[in-house]
Motif scaffolding. Structure first.
Motif, mmCIF file in Angstrom:
data_model
loop_
_atom_site.group_PDB
_atom_site.id
_atom_site.type_symbol
_atom_site.label_atom_id
_atom_site.label_comp_id
_atom_site.label_asym_id
_atom_site.label_seq_id
_atom_site.Cartn_x
_atom_site.Cartn_y
_atom_site.Cartn_z
ATOM 1 N N LEU A 117 42.527 17.368 -2.969
ATOM 2 C CA LEU A 117 43.775 16.754 -3.425
ATOM 3 C C LEU A 117 44.187 15.565 -2.559
ATOM 4 C CD1 LEU A 117 45.879 19.963 -4.226
ATOM 5 C CD2 LEU A 117 44.812 18.409 -5.859
ATOM 6 N N ILE A 118 43.677 15.503 -1.338
ATOM 7 C CA ILE A 118 44.042 14.416 -0.432
ATOM 8 C C ILE A 118 43.086 13.248 -0.625
ATOM 9 C CG2 ILE A 118 44.530 13.804 1.949
ATOM 10 C CD1 ILE A 118 46.236 16.096 0.902
ATOM 11 N N ALA A 119 43.624 12.065 -0.887
ATOM 12 C CA ALA A 119 42.783 10.874 -1.027
ATOM 13 C C ALA A 119 42.035 10.618 0.271
ATOM 14 C CB ALA A 119 43.639 9.672 -1.398
ATOM 15 N N PRO A 120 40.786 10.149 0.204
ATOM 16 C CA PRO A 120 39.983 9.930 1.425
ATOM 17 C C PRO A 120 40.684 9.085 2.477
ATOM 18 C CG PRO A 120 38.606 9.715 -0.522
ATOM 19 C CD PRO A 120 40.010 9.858 -1.021
ATOM 20 N N HIS A 121 41.425 8.068 2.069
ATOM 21 C CA HIS A 121 42.069 7.209 3.059
ATOM 22 C C HIS A 121 43.262 7.867 3.740
ATOM 23 C CE1 HIS A 121 44.278 6.383 -0.736
ATOM 24 N NE2 HIS A 121 45.325 6.284 0.071
ATOM 25 N N ASP A 122 43.675 9.062 3.245
ATOM 26 C CA ASP A 122 44.821 9.762 3.838
ATOM 27 C C ASP A 122 44.416 11.030 4.590
ATOM 28 O OD1 ASP A 122 47.079 8.269 3.572
ATOM 29 O OD2 ASP A 122 47.766 9.189 1.703
ATOM 30 N N LEU A 130 48.756 18.543 10.148
ATOM 31 C CA LEU A 130 48.309 19.855 10.625
ATOM 32 C C LEU A 130 48.486 19.977 12.130
ATOM 33 C CD1 LEU A 130 45.020 20.142 8.539
ATOM 34 C CD2 LEU A 130 47.033 21.595 8.272
ATOM 35 N N SER A 131 48.130 18.937 12.854
ATOM 36 C CA SER A 131 48.252 18.955 14.311
ATOM 37 C C SER A 131 49.713 19.073 14.743
ATOM 38 C CB SER A 131 47.636 17.683 14.909
ATOM 39 O OG SER A 131 46.255 17.610 14.628
ATOM 40 N N GLU A 132 50.587 18.358 14.051
ATOM 41 C CA GLU A 132 52.012 18.450 14.375
ATOM 42 C C GLU A 132 52.527 19.861 14.156
ATOM 43 O OE1 GLU A 132 55.906 15.831 13.358
ATOM 44 O OE2 GLU A 132 55.034 16.945 11.685
ATOM 45 N N ALA A 133 52.118 20.494 13.059
ATOM 46 C CA ALA A 133 52.546 21.868 12.789
ATOM 47 C C ALA A 133 52.086 22.808 13.891
ATOM 48 C CB ALA A 133 52.004 22.328 11.436
ATOM 49 N N ARG A 134 50.863 22.610 14.374
ATOM 50 C CA ARG A 134 50.365 23.453 15.467
ATOM 51 C C ARG A 134 51.159 23.214 16.749
ATOM 52 N NH1 ARG A 134 45.307 22.455 12.845
ATOM 53 N NH2 ARG A 134 44.975 20.534 14.029
ATOM 54 N N TRP A 214 56.665 18.451 3.697
ATOM 55 C CA TRP A 214 57.319 17.155 3.511
ATOM 56 C C TRP A 214 56.357 16.018 3.841
ATOM 57 C CZ3 TRP A 214 58.656 13.153 6.926
ATOM 58 C CH2 TRP A 214 59.549 12.210 6.415
ATOM 59 N N ARG A 215 55.576 16.181 4.896
ATOM 60 C CA ARG A 215 54.615 15.143 5.260
ATOM 61 C C ARG A 215 53.470 15.062 4.251
ATOM 62 N NH1 ARG A 215 52.888 14.424 11.358
ATOM 63 N NH2 ARG A 215 52.014 12.614 10.262
ATOM 64 N N VAL A 216 53.002 16.233 3.783
ATOM 65 C CA VAL A 216 51.910 16.233 2.811
ATOM 66 C C VAL A 216 52.378 15.598 1.498
ATOM 67 C CG1 VAL A 216 50.386 17.707 1.427
ATOM 68 C CG2 VAL A 216 50.772 18.223 3.846
ATOM 69 N N ALA A 217 53.630 15.839 1.116
ATOM 70 C CA ALA A 217 54.139 15.298 -0.148
ATOM 71 C C ALA A 217 54.160 13.780 -0.152
ATOM 72 C CB ALA A 217 55.549 15.839 -0.417
ATOM 73 N N ARG A 218 54.109 13.172 1.013
ATOM 74 C CA ARG A 218 54.128 11.710 1.095
ATOM 75 C C ARG A 218 52.739 11.093 1.220
ATOM 76 N NH1 ARG A 218 58.497 13.739 1.392
ATOM 77 N NH2 ARG A 218 60.494 12.674 1.229
ATOM 78 N N THR A 293 60.237 22.049 -2.991
ATOM 79 C CA THR A 293 60.837 21.013 -3.831
ATOM 80 C C THR A 293 60.555 19.608 -3.310
ATOM 81 O OG1 THR A 293 62.955 21.082 -2.638
ATOM 82 C CG2 THR A 293 62.689 22.586 -4.502
ATOM 83 N N VAL A 294 59.973 19.498 -2.096
ATOM 84 C CA VAL A 294 59.682 18.160 -1.564
ATOM 85 C C VAL A 294 58.628 17.448 -2.413
ATOM 86 C CG1 VAL A 294 60.302 18.798 0.783
ATOM 87 C CG2 VAL A 294 57.931 19.053 0.027
ATOM 88 N N PHE A 295 57.889 18.217 -3.222
ATOM 89 C CA PHE A 295 56.895 17.597 -4.099
ATOM 90 C C PHE A 295 57.514 17.134 -5.420
ATOM 91 C CE2 PHE A 295 54.409 20.307 -1.304
ATOM 92 C CZ PHE A 295 53.346 19.484 -0.957
#
Length: 401
Positions: A117-122, A130-134, A214-218, A293-295
Motif C-alpha cells: 500500500l505504500i508507494a516506493p518513494h514513501d 515505525l521508528s518514531e513509534a518505537r 496519522w503519519r501513515v495517512a499522509r 478516522t485520520v484516513f
C-alpha cells in the motif's frame, strides 16, 4: 497468507519489531524479574503479582483492623464491591490486554507492506513512522512523567477524597478522626497509584497508535475504490478495535464498581447515572476508534475520484452499448443472448456500486458494536438493583416477541 510474511515469502520490511506494548522501562524491569518474556508471555505471573501487591495487603490489613465484616462499619472491606472489581478484575484485564494487543496489532501493521500500500518513494517515511513509534514506546521520560502525574494526583486529590469519605468505611482510621488506617494508606499510596499508572500508560499507547496512523495517512497510499473490503483496501485496520476490547471491558468493570458502591452504600439509583454511563461509553468508543478516522480525508478523495472515473467510463460504455444494440442497424434481439457486452455492463454497474458503498473510514459497524458491548455488559447486572430477575427477563422477552 500469514500476517507476518510478504507476498514473496519474506518478512514484511520495516515492521519486524513493531509493537505498542513490547518496550519501556517497566517492561525491562518485568523481564529482569522473570515476570515477562520477549513476547509478553508469563501473563499469569504478572497478574498474580499485581493482585498480591494491590489487593492482598488490603485484605490482610483490614483483617488486622477487624473491618473485614465489621457491623459497626457502613462499608466493611469485603462489602466494597468497587475495590474488589478494581484490583481483582480491572487490573488483570489491563495486564492481559497487553498480550492481546501485542499479538493483534503487529499483523495489522504488517499489512501495509504485505499489500504494498505504500508507494516506493514513501517507504523511507513509513520506516521513519515505525521508528518514531518505537522511540515513543521505549521512552523513559514518558513513563517518568506518568509516574509523576500519578503521584501528583494522589497527593492533591485521591488522599483528600478518601479522607473526606472516610467515616464508616474500612479505609478510615479507628483511632483518629479524618485520618486513614494502614489499609487506607496502602490503598491511596500503593494500590490506586499502580492501577492509575496502568490505565494512564494505556492512554499513552493509544496516543502512539494514533500518531503512527496519522503519519501513515499522509503517505502516498495505493488505495482502490472498488476494493471488496469497502474501505479502499484499509479494511484490515478495523480489526484494531477488536484488539482493544479487553480495555473496553476493563473500563466497563471500573464503571460498575464505582456505581455499585454508590448504589449499595450511598442510596443512589442506577437511573441517576444514565448520562455518565452512556457518555462514558460514547467517549470510550470515540477515543479508541478515533485514530482510524485520520484516513477519512484520503479515503474520501479516493471515493470521489473513483466515482468520477467510473462514472465517465460508464457514460462512454453505455453510449457505445446503446448505439450498438439500439441504434440503426442493430443486430437481432436474440444476438444479446450470451453477449459479453451484457456481462461487461453488469460488471461496470457492480464496480460503480462498490465505489458508492465505499466507507470513508476503515471502521466496521460490527467492530463498534462488539467494542460497545464489552463496555456495557459489565454494567448490565446493576439493572437487578431496579427490578427482580423475573421482571427483567420478562421485559427483555417482551422486546423480542
Amino acid at each position: 497468507m500469514p500476517a507476518s510474511t510478504s507476498p514473496s515469502g519474506g518478512a514484511a520490511p520495516g515492521t519486524q519489531d513493531f509493537s505498542l506494548v513490547l518496550g519501556g522501562p517497566l517492561y525491562q524491569i518485568l523481564r529482569r524479574a522473570r515476570l515477562s518474556d520477549d513476547t509478553l508471555g508469563l501473563v499469569q505471573r504478572r497478574i498474580v503479582v499485581a493482585v498480591l501487591i494491590m489487593w492482598a495487603p488490603l485484605l490482610v490489613l483490614s483483617a488486622i483492623q477487624g473491618v473485614l465484616l465489621g457491623r459497626s462499619y457502613t462499608m466493611p472491606f469485603l462489602s466494597d464491591i468497587g475495590t474488589h472489581l478494581r484490583f481483582l478484575v480491572v487490573s488483570p484485564l489491563l495486564i492481559f490486554a497487553e498480550l492481546i494487543v501485542y499479538r493483534r496489532i503487529k499483523p495489522i501493521v504488517d499489512q501495509f507492506s504485505i499489500r504494498r500500500l505504500i508507494a516506493p518513494h514513501d517507504t523511507a517515511r513509513f520506516a521513519d513512522a515505525l521508528s518514531e513509534a518505537r522511540r515513543l514506546r521505549e521512552s523513559v521520560l514518558a513513563e517518568l512523567i506518568m509516574v509523576a502525574l500519578v503521584i501528583a494526583v494522589g497527593a492533591m486529590f485521591t488522599l483528600r477524597r478518601y479522607v473526606d469519605l472516610g467515616g464508616g468505611a474500612w479505609y478510615a482510621s479507628t483511632t483518629a478522626r479524618n485520618q486513614l488506617s494502614l489499609a487506607g494508606l496502602w490503598l491511596v499510596f500503593v494500590s490506586l497509584p499502580l492501577i492509575q499508572f496502568l490505565i494512564l500508560r494505556w492512554y499513552y499507547r493509544l496516543f502512539i497508535w494514533g500518531r503512527f496512523l496519522w503519519r501513515v495517512a499522509r503517505l502516498d497510499l495505493d488505495l482502490e475504490v472498488t476494493h471488496p473490503d469497502k474501505a479502499g483496501g484499509l479494511g484490515f485496520l478495523a480489526d484494531s478495535l477488536n484488539a482493544f476490547v479487553p480495555l473496553a471491558a476493563a473500563h466497563g468493570v471500573l464503571f460498575t464498581g464505582m456505581l455499585a458502591d454508590r448504589i449499595f452504600f450511598g442510596g443512589a439509583k442506577l437511573t441517576d447515572f444514565q448520562i455518565e454511563v452512556f457518555g462514558g461509553g460514547v467517549f470510550l468508543i470515540l477515543i479508541f476508534s478515533g485514530p482510524l478516522t485520520v484516513f477519512g480525508p484520503r479515503l474520501a478523495h479516493v471515493k470521489r475520484a473513483g466515482l468520477r472515473a467510473y462514472g465517465a467510463l460508464g457514460q462512454t460504455y453505455v453510449r457505445a452499448f446503446r448505439d450498438q444494440w439500439l441504434g440503426d442497424g442493430a443486430p437481432p434481439a436474440d444476438a444479446l443472448l450470451g453477449s459479453g457486452d451484457i456481462q461487461s455492463l453488469a460488471d461496470l454497474g457492480n464496480s460503480f456500486g462498490a465505489a458508492e458503498q465505499m466507507r470513508i473510514a476503515p471502521i466496521k459497524p460490527a467492530a463498534l458494536l462488539y467494542f460497545a458491548a464489552a463496555f456495557f455488559l459489565p454494567i448490565a447486572p446493576l439493572l437487578l438493583t431496579m427490578m427482580s430477575v423475573e421482571k427483567l427477563l420478562g421485559r427483555l422477552l417482551g422486546l423480542v416477541f
